[in-house]
Design a protein around this motif. Structure first.
Motif, PDB file in Angstrom:
ATOM      1  N   GLY A  26      35.493  44.202   3.964  1.00  8.32           N
ATOM      2  CA  GLY A  26      34.332  44.161   4.845  1.00  8.32           C
ATOM      3  C   GLY A  26      33.012  43.873   4.163  1.00  8.32           C
ATOM      4  N   GLU A  27      33.030  43.549   2.864  1.00  9.65           N
ATOM      5  CA  GLU A  27      31.772  43.236   2.172  1.00  9.65           C
ATOM      6  C   GLU A  27      31.372  41.785   2.475  1.00  9.65           C
ATOM      7  N   ILE A  28      30.965  41.547   3.714  1.00  7.74           N
ATOM      8  CA  ILE A  28      30.732  40.187   4.183  1.00  7.74           C
ATOM      9  C   ILE A  28      29.487  39.549   3.584  1.00  7.74           C
ATOM     10  N   GLY A  29      28.606  40.343   3.000  1.00  5.51           N
ATOM     11  CA  GLY A  29      27.435  39.756   2.357  1.00  5.51           C
ATOM     12  C   GLY A  29      27.790  38.845   1.204  1.00  5.51           C
ATOM     13  N   TYR A  30      29.019  39.011   0.666  1.00  6.86           N
ATOM     14  CA  TYR A  30      29.474  38.200  -0.467  1.00  6.86           C
ATOM     15  C   TYR A  30      30.263  36.967  -0.028  1.00  6.86           C
ATOM     16  N   LEU A  31      30.453  36.777   1.282  1.00 10.68           N
ATOM     17  CA  LEU A  31      31.090  35.551   1.757  1.00 10.68           C
ATOM     18  C   LEU A  31      30.215  34.344   1.418  1.00 10.68           C
ATOM     19  N   PRO A  32      30.811  33.157   1.258  1.00  9.89           N
ATOM     20  CA  PRO A  32      30.006  31.964   0.962  1.00  9.89           C
ATOM     21  C   PRO A  32      28.974  31.690   2.046  1.00  9.89           C
ATOM     22  N   GLY A  33      27.779  31.358   1.624  1.00 11.89           N
ATOM     23  CA  GLY A  33      26.724  31.043   2.573  1.00 11.89           C
ATOM     24  C   GLY A  33      26.744  29.588   2.981  1.00 11.89           C
ATOM     25  N   ALA A  34      25.860  29.230   3.904  1.00  9.85           N
ATOM     26  CA  ALA A  34      25.771  27.845   4.366  1.00  9.85           C
ATOM     27  C   ALA A  34      25.040  26.969   3.361  1.00  9.85           C
ATOM     28  N   SER A  35      23.990  27.497   2.756  1.00  9.74           N
ATOM     29  CA  SER A  35      23.197  26.705   1.806  1.00  9.74           C
ATOM     30  C   SER A  35      22.920  27.458   0.516  1.00  9.74           C
ATOM     31  N   ALA A  36      23.558  28.610   0.350  1.00  5.97           N
ATOM     32  CA  ALA A  36      23.386  29.429  -0.844  1.00  5.97           C
ATOM     33  C   ALA A  36      24.760  29.988  -1.215  1.00  5.97           C
ATOM     34  N   PRO A  37      24.895  30.579  -2.401  1.00  6.34           N
ATOM     35  CA  PRO A  37      26.211  31.059  -2.824  1.00  6.34           C
ATOM     36  C   PRO A  37      26.825  32.109  -1.900  1.00  6.34           C
ATOM     37  N   THR A  38      25.994  32.940  -1.261  1.00  3.27           N
ATOM     38  CA  THR A  38      26.501  33.993  -0.384  1.00  3.27           C
ATOM     39  C   THR A  38      25.689  34.055   0.904  1.00  3.27           C
ATOM     40  N   ILE A  39      26.248  34.747   1.897  1.00  2.00           N
ATOM     41  CA  ILE A  39      25.520  34.945   3.149  1.00  2.00           C
ATOM     42  C   ILE A  39      24.256  35.765   2.905  1.00  2.00           C
ATOM     43  N   ALA A  40      24.357  36.765   2.035  1.00  2.00           N
ATOM     44  CA  ALA A  40      23.172  37.554   1.708  1.00  2.00           C
ATOM     45  C   ALA A  40      22.079  36.673   1.101  1.00  2.00           C
ATOM     46  N   ALA A  41      22.491  35.737   0.266  1.00  2.00           N
ATOM     47  CA  ALA A  41      21.519  34.827  -0.340  1.00  2.00           C
ATOM     48  C   ALA A  41      20.929  33.869   0.698  1.00  2.00           C
ATOM     49  N   ASP A  42      21.714  33.508   1.716  1.00  2.00           N
ATOM     50  CA  ASP A  42      21.171  32.706   2.820  1.00  2.00           C
ATOM     51  C   ASP A  42      19.992  33.412   3.475  1.00  2.00           C
ATOM     52  N   LEU A  43      20.146  34.706   3.732  1.00  2.00           N
ATOM     53  CA  LEU A  43      19.077  35.466   4.375  1.00  2.00           C
ATOM     54  C   LEU A  43      17.849  35.557   3.471  1.00  2.00           C
ATOM     55  N   ALA A  44      18.098  35.772   2.179  1.00  2.00           N
ATOM     56  CA  ALA A  44      16.969  35.836   1.243  1.00  2.00           C
ATOM     57  C   ALA A  44      16.239  34.508   1.190  1.00  2.00           C
ATOM     58  N   ALA A  45      17.004  33.403   1.160  1.00  3.67           N
ATOM     59  CA  ALA A  45      16.385  32.080   1.120  1.00  3.67           C
ATOM     60  C   ALA A  45      15.621  31.773   2.406  1.00  3.67           C
ATOM     61  N   GLY A  46      16.038  32.421   3.495  1.00  7.34           N
ATOM     62  CA  GLY A  46      15.348  32.235   4.771  1.00  7.34           C
ATOM     63  C   GLY A  46      14.129  33.116   4.927  1.00  7.34           C
ATOM     64  N   GLY A  47      13.717  33.783   3.867  1.00  9.28           N
ATOM     65  CA  GLY A  47      12.507  34.591   3.900  1.00  9.28           C
ATOM     66  C   GLY A  47      12.705  36.012   4.377  1.00  9.28           C
ATOM     67  N   LEU A  48      13.956  36.473   4.432  1.00  7.40           N
ATOM     68  CA  LEU A  48      14.223  37.816   4.950  1.00  7.40           C
ATOM     69  C   LEU A  48      14.581  38.814   3.851  1.00  7.40           C
ATOM     70  N   GLY A  49      14.502  38.399   2.590  1.00  7.68           N
ATOM     71  CA  GLY A  49      14.835  39.303   1.492  1.00  7.68           C
ATOM     72  C   GLY A  49      13.608  40.041   0.974  1.00  7.68           C
ATOM     73  N   ARG A  50      13.832  41.203   0.386  1.00  2.62           N
ATOM     74  CA  ARG A  50      12.748  41.948  -0.240  1.00  2.62           C
ATOM     75  C   ARG A  50      12.462  41.372  -1.620  1.00  2.62           C
TER      76      ARG A  50
END
Length: 370
Positions: A243-267
């Motif tokens: 269930g650690e879905i944040g580590y799944l491959p992202g659309a434009s970044a290595p992970t889904i979590a990184a997608d959110l960070a790249a979209g301006g939603l990361g701290r």
């Protein structure tokens, strides 16, 4: 005499514990009941019920709380309820939003609730101090403390029950064992599990997934995770990493979590999503932020659905429950199956509900153990 599935007689202690637990659970479910009513609803003989109720009263788990007219001349029944000194449990939720403590009786009814502000990201000492302060400040219930359930925003190994360190975890200060934090303050078992697993368990017991054999609970907050129930079983994986879905491959970044960070939603000060900023953007109707979030969540759901085909997916967490998100996630889903996607029914307290529920279930089982 009781017989198990291969025809061997069960030990009397096992039968006794099972009988006492069933009658304790049924009395709690009804709130107040008589021995005759317990015999009727459980199918146990009246002598068996009378003896079990006697044991439960002697143990302080049930109290006689009044008389009931039976309608038959000269005959009255005695009502029994959960004992006033039956004991209590403590639930703790530890994550980036702070420490949340709740006490409950053995029915699961809340007795007290306490919140402490978040500690600085990565500051282990501050977190430990906050957790200990919460445990010491929250008022005790009546009778013994029987169990402590702890929800923590990190994976937990299902064998060792220790937190699992992962690179880029959004809650690095929460890698210390909760037992080591409070073991000297509480004289009861400390039961630790991942927050998303406990949220899924709570939804399965008393939320929107009640009665669902297979469903997924998708958490969107400072981190991303999914709790999976398949065939009425909570799936943790070999190492607690299911269930650690944040580590799944992202659309434009290595992970889904990184997608959110790249979209301006990361701290900028921690490896996590900025929950406050995300909620502010969603409240304002920011189309770019909504698109980034919806596409990331839909990508995770598509992956989960393609592998386990759940009947239901619930969105949870402080960001996942925002009213703007669900419609856009539904639009972005590409998996062709008939999976329903809804909000969870227990809101942002789902993980704490789960921690309390685990503690209650353990407490009841241990209380009737011979």
């Amino acid at each position: 005499m009781g017989v198990n599935e291969v025809g061997r007689a069960l030990p009397q202690t096992v039968l006794r514990e099972a009988t006492d637990r069933r009658l304790l659970d049924e009395t709690i479910r009804q709130g107040r009941t008589t021995r005759a009513e317990l015999a009727d609803v459980t199918g146990y003989s009246r002598p068996t019920v009378s003896e079990a109720v006697r044991r439960l009263v002697e143990a302080g788990l049930l109290d006689a709380t009044g008389l009931k007219e039976t309608g038959r001349r000269g005959r009255v029944g005695t009502f029994y309820s959960l004992g006033a000194q039956a004991g209590w449990v403590l639930g703790l939720e530890l994550d980036q939003s702070g420490v949340h403590a709740r006490t409950a009786d053995l029915s699961g009814a809340t007795l007290s609730d306490l919140r402490r502000r978040p500690t600085p990201p990565g500051d282990v000492s501050a977190l430990v101090e906050s957790v200990r302060a919460a445990v010491q400040a929250i008022p005790a219930g009546a009778g013994p403390l029987r169990a402590v359930g702890v929800s923590i925003a990190n994976p937990v190994d299902p064998v060792t029950h220790q937190t699992v360190p992962l690179a880029g975890t959004p809650f690095p200060e929460g890698l210390l064992s909760p037992t080591s934090m409070i073991g000297d303050l509480v004289k009861a078992p400390v039961l630790v599990d991942n927050d998303v697993n406990l949220a899924a368990l709570a939804e399965h017991r008393a939320g929107r997934a009640t009665g669902e054999a297979s469903f997924a609970y998708v958490y969107v907050g400072a981190g991303l995770g999914v709790g999976l129930y398949i065939g009425d079983q909570l799936i943790r994986g070999a190492h607690g990493l299911a269930g650690e879905i944040g580590y799944l491959p992202g659309a434009s970044a290595p992970t889904i979590a990184a997608d959110l960070a790249a979209g301006g939603l990361g701290r900028t000060d921690a490896p996590s999503n900025d929950v406050a900023a995300a909620l502010m953007l969603l409240d304002r109707g920011d189309e770019a932020a909504l698109r980034v979030l919806a596409e990331a969540v839909a990508r995770a759901i598509n992956s989960v659905a393609a592998v386990v085909d759940p009947a239901l997916v619930l969105l949870g967490g402080p960001v996942g429950t925002h009213p703007a998100l669900l419609p856009r996630v539904r639009e972005a889903i590409s998996f062709p199956g008939p999976t329903r996607i809804e909000y969870g029914g227990l809101g942002t307290d789902a993980a704490l509900h789960g921690a309390v529920q685990v503690a209650v279930e353990h407490a009841r089982a241990a209380a009737v153990a011979v």
